[in-house]
Scaffold this active site. Structure first.
Site, PDB file in Angstrom:
ATOM      1  N   PHE A  42       8.741  -0.648  10.154  1.00 53.59           N
ATOM      2  CA  PHE A  42       7.326  -1.027  10.140  1.00 53.59           C
ATOM      3  C   PHE A  42       7.211  -2.447  10.681  1.00 53.59           C
ATOM      4  O   PHE A  42       7.919  -3.348  10.237  1.00 53.59           O
ATOM      5  CB  PHE A  42       6.765  -0.947   8.719  1.00 53.59           C
ATOM      6  CG  PHE A  42       5.278  -1.126   8.680  1.00 53.59           C
ATOM      7  CD1 PHE A  42       4.436  -0.210   9.285  1.00 53.59           C
ATOM      8  CD2 PHE A  42       4.709  -2.218   8.048  1.00 53.59           C
ATOM      9  CE1 PHE A  42       3.053  -0.376   9.278  1.00 53.59           C
ATOM     10  CE2 PHE A  42       3.333  -2.395   8.030  1.00 53.59           C
ATOM     11  CZ  PHE A  42       2.506  -1.467   8.645  1.00 53.59           C
ATOM     12  N   ASP A 100      12.618  -1.278   1.855  1.00 56.98           N
ATOM     13  CA  ASP A 100      11.153  -1.229   1.821  1.00 56.98           C
ATOM     14  C   ASP A 100      10.764   0.190   1.413  1.00 56.98           C
ATOM     15  O   ASP A 100      11.027   1.150   2.152  1.00 56.98           O
ATOM     16  CB  ASP A 100      10.587  -1.594   3.201  1.00 56.98           C
ATOM     17  CG  ASP A 100       9.058  -1.576   3.219  1.00 56.98           C
ATOM     18  OD1 ASP A 100       8.453  -0.945   2.331  1.00 56.98           O
ATOM     19  OD2 ASP A 100       8.484  -2.172   4.150  1.00 56.98           O
ATOM     20  N   TYR A 134      -0.750   0.529  -2.854  1.00 64.32           N
ATOM     21  CA  TYR A 134      -1.993   1.238  -2.509  1.00 64.32           C
ATOM     22  C   TYR A 134      -1.782   2.559  -1.773  1.00 64.32           C
ATOM     23  O   TYR A 134      -2.748   3.183  -1.376  1.00 64.32           O
ATOM     24  CB  TYR A 134      -2.942   0.333  -1.710  1.00 64.32           C
ATOM     25  CG  TYR A 134      -2.372  -0.366  -0.500  1.00 64.32           C
ATOM     26  CD1 TYR A 134      -2.210   0.300   0.700  1.00 64.32           C
ATOM     27  CD2 TYR A 134      -2.023  -1.711  -0.558  1.00 64.32           C
ATOM     28  CE1 TYR A 134      -1.708  -0.340   1.800  1.00 64.32           C
ATOM     29  CE2 TYR A 134      -1.507  -2.367   0.539  1.00 64.32           C
ATOM     30  CZ  TYR A 134      -1.354  -1.685   1.720  1.00 64.32           C
ATOM     31  OH  TYR A 134      -0.853  -2.331   2.812  1.00 64.32           O
ATOM     32  N   LYS A 135      -0.545   2.942  -1.585  1.00 61.14           N
ATOM     33  CA  LYS A 135      -0.288   4.230  -0.920  1.00 61.14           C
ATOM     34  C   LYS A 135      -0.125   5.298  -2.005  1.00 61.14           C
ATOM     35  O   LYS A 135      -1.099   5.668  -2.663  1.00 61.14           O
ATOM     36  CB  LYS A 135       0.922   4.090  -0.004  1.00 61.14           C
ATOM     37  CG  LYS A 135       0.713   3.048   1.113  1.00 61.14           C
ATOM     38  CD  LYS A 135       1.924   2.950   2.013  1.00 61.14           C
ATOM     39  CE  LYS A 135       1.797   1.813   3.004  1.00 61.14           C
ATOM     40  NZ  LYS A 135       0.731   2.051   4.009  1.00 61.14           N
ATOM     41  N   ARG A 192      -0.552  11.674  12.201  1.00 62.14           N
ATOM     42  CA  ARG A 192       0.214  11.521  10.957  1.00 62.14           C
ATOM     43  C   ARG A 192      -0.564  12.121   9.797  1.00 62.14           C
ATOM     44  O   ARG A 192      -1.742  11.819   9.608  1.00 62.14           O
ATOM     45  CB  ARG A 192       0.463  10.034  10.700  1.00 62.14           C
ATOM     46  CG  ARG A 192       1.353   9.783   9.500  1.00 62.14           C
ATOM     47  CD  ARG A 192       1.628   8.314   9.325  1.00 62.14           C
ATOM     48  NE  ARG A 192       0.541   7.646   8.629  1.00 62.14           N
ATOM     49  CZ  ARG A 192       0.615   6.434   8.101  1.00 62.14           C
ATOM     50  NH1 ARG A 192       1.739   5.731   8.219  1.00 62.14           N
ATOM     51  NH2 ARG A 192      -0.401   5.888   7.486  1.00 62.14           N
TER      52      ARG A 192
END
Lengths: 418, 418
Positions: B132, B203, B228-229, B377
């Site tokens: 990322f 991560d 928040y995912k 996605r």
């Protein structure tokens, strides 16, 4: 209001001050619980009614129904800069010079690392012994990371100017001292630093929304500040950072997260800083806390700063006068400057029994702060405090002091504080 | 559910899967707006009903009435560690090894700086080309700050192990790739790094709450992750950091703010790190956002991980099978691994018209994500998605693909996407 001994000014004058207070209507914007005189808005400002309403909207409509779409449709992505532009109005900055992000400590790290990089030949950071500790801790953390190549030079408040020399890269100062309420001359010290080739970072934690700040008028370089004190942004509200327009193109800060990238959603492999103040951003901001902050800032924007400052000084003058008359002989020692141009929006007294006195005050509904080793700290937020509150607080303080022998720790440690 | 061509499995089987889903009751814990199939919980998880209730309590009772007192009386000061201990359960960590703070990017900076300091003789950070971007940006920011003394060595996903050598200080990897959904073998790569004397930072942004993670089982050193995912903590919810117990005493990180101090409220002039994981804290946390996060984490804790993982794989298997059958000939190319042990909780397809296809899907209520240059996605959160949602999403995708000629940009750029 408590009636009691004749005091300057008399109670009817105090009531008249409230009756003619041009900021009086703003008090109604806040939820202020009954039975409380809140003199700790410099630790955590009270809840704006608008924040409660706004948060329900953000939670239910924007997060609940909008889901990921709200980053665009509800403008979440713009919040850091939109609120930053609003804060800019409060501190003498231009739109595009302030962004809301992270915590005050994190923003200081960015400003300090970025500032040192702009003065590569210099190795000294000048700060104040009595600076807020986290500012010193962050400077210590950064200099340790930089392998001892920099020196943190600490001076007493009165000797800052003399400590700034040709070896100084950055001067790191808090405008209003958290413990004493002493306010530095922002313009004079900025000029002094610049004359010696140094940059200045101003920590405005105890200034923003409470005292006049004119960053651009002073030619300031960097500033940071807090959202949850006089901006009434809620517990742990995000902080802000100011980078003067003239430094932005060359400002590089090491917390180079994706939101500070020129094109965050291009997902490029190499960091390219955004063109303006956005390069001070790092990660995804806490939207709920950001939304609450905006409501607090909006109220502060309604109060003309000269009016706010006049009321702040009148409130603190009144408190000092009342306490000194009504609490005489109890050993309180004023440590906040009497001079208006050196005073923030708080009043502090030293007393050996400061801790239990504050506890007793809180039990009586007067919420102030203890700061070690021996300081009673009272913050006076002109947006919602009344002169009558000041009167009552001073009299309750007097009652508390009259009730015990607070200056003999061996006694009060065995006394149940009620 | 749409009925249509015969597909494996048949619709009645899909309905039966929902009827017998042991996690089915958890769907009711979330606010899921009507008309939406939400396949973007890996960008922003939906609102838990408990979070709405809890936030009203925090806003009105704790902030509104409790004011500054709530730091103690409502336990705000304990939230970072309390929620950290809960997250620890989800990632194979012990209580006292995880704390919630700041953003993922900021936490990576702490872990990377702290990790490099533990390997002073080594100069190489190994990471992945396709990591990322913010992880790479932070590594770039830190190495630039350290004056070029460190090298960021990037490898392809399959070549990570070979890139780790005796010069490697820290290996920085994202467990589940944000764009492809490919999952690394956390235990094997950790062992590989350790055999060569390197430390590893994992991560877990796209892992926590979605796939099994056993940090202590793997002997992991550091990890970071997102609130928040799949933890459904709300927009910009604070992130977390894991530091293995064995490293904590020697872990020093440069963002040394006051909340990481051994005695924050003693206001000492010098930084002394707290004894345990608290030394990873920096500034004051955003309490509103923290409180919401806890509600999301609490729901995740109710789902046994083997059950969650089994459903995640069943959902993604089903989506792959449906899309490959129903959308055959439309040029979608699966880029998520078919192998279960290499798949996270998402399915991604490459297609030259990925961007307008995603826009058309969103207009039809199927919310997925576009990721450049050409990726559709779809995240599958087993806590609230039904097998029927997967069925419907695949059929709507097929309808969308049937309606236009998406692989000819010169056509769709002139087509109004509805």
């Amino acid at each position: 209001m408590t009636t009691g001994a004749t005091l300057p000014p008399p109670p009817e004058t105090v009531l008249a001050l409230d009756a003619h207070d041009p900021l009086a209507s703003l008090r109604g914007r806040f939820h202020l619980p009954g039975g409380v005189i809140y003199l700790d808005g410099n630790s955590l400002g009270p809840l704006p009614h608008a924040a409660r309403r706004r948060l329900v909207e953000v939670i239910e409509d924007e997060w609940g129904n909008g889901l990921i779409r709200s980053w665009n449709s509800a403008g979440w992505i713009e919040l850091p800069q939109r609120i930053g532009d609003k804060i800019a109005h409060l501190i003498g900055a231009q739109p595009g010079e302030v962004v809301v992000a992270d915590s005050t400590s994190i923003n200081l790290f960015k400003a300090l690392a970025g500032g040192l990089a702009l003065r590569p030949g210099r190795r000294v950071i000048v700060s104040e012994h009595e600076n807020f500790p986290t500012d010193l801790y962050i400077a210590q953390g950064l200099t340790a990371l930089l392998d001892g190549r920099h020196e943190l030079r600490l001076a007493e408040a009165y000797a800052i100017a003399q400590a700034i020399a040709d070896d100084t890269a950055v001067v790191l100062l808090t405008h209003v001292n958290y413990r004493t309420g002493r306010m530095h001359d922002l313009a004079a010290l900025t000029q002094c630093a610049h004359e010696r080739g140094a940059l200045v970072i101003w920590d405005l934690a105890h200034s923003t929304g409470a005292v006049p700040v004119d960053l651009n008028g002073a030619g300031a370089d960097f500033a940071i500040g807090c959202g949850y004190k006089y901006l009434n942004g809620g517990p742990g509200a995000p902080a802000f950072i100011f980078v003067a327009h003239r430094h932005q193109a060359s400002f590089r800060q090491p917390l180079s997260g994706w939101l500070g990238h020129a094109q965050p959603f291009a997902f490029e492999g190499s960091y390219r800083p955004a063109g303006g103040i956005a390069r001070a951003l790092c990660g995804t901001p806490p939207v709920l806390s950001l939304a609450a902050l905006e409501c607090g800032v909006d109220i502060a924007l309604e109060a003309p700063m000269p009016v706010l400052r006049a009321k702040s000084l009148a409130l603190t003058d009144l408190f000092i006068a009342l306490v000194e008359q009504r609490c005489a002989g109890h050993g309180l020692r004023l440590i906040t400057p009497r001079e208006h141009n050196q005073r923030g929006s708080q009043v502090c007294f030293a007393h050996p029994g400061a801790f239990p006195i504050i506890q007793a005050l809180i039990a009586r509904g007067v919420i102030g702060d203890f700061r070690p080793p021996d300081i009673l700290r009272f913050g006076f937020a002109p947006l919602y405090l009344r002169y009558a509150d000041v009167w009552d607080a001073a009299h309750i303080l007097a009652d508390v002091l009259d009730a015990h022998t607070w200056d003999r720790p061996e006694l009060w440690q065995r006394t149940k504080v009620t």
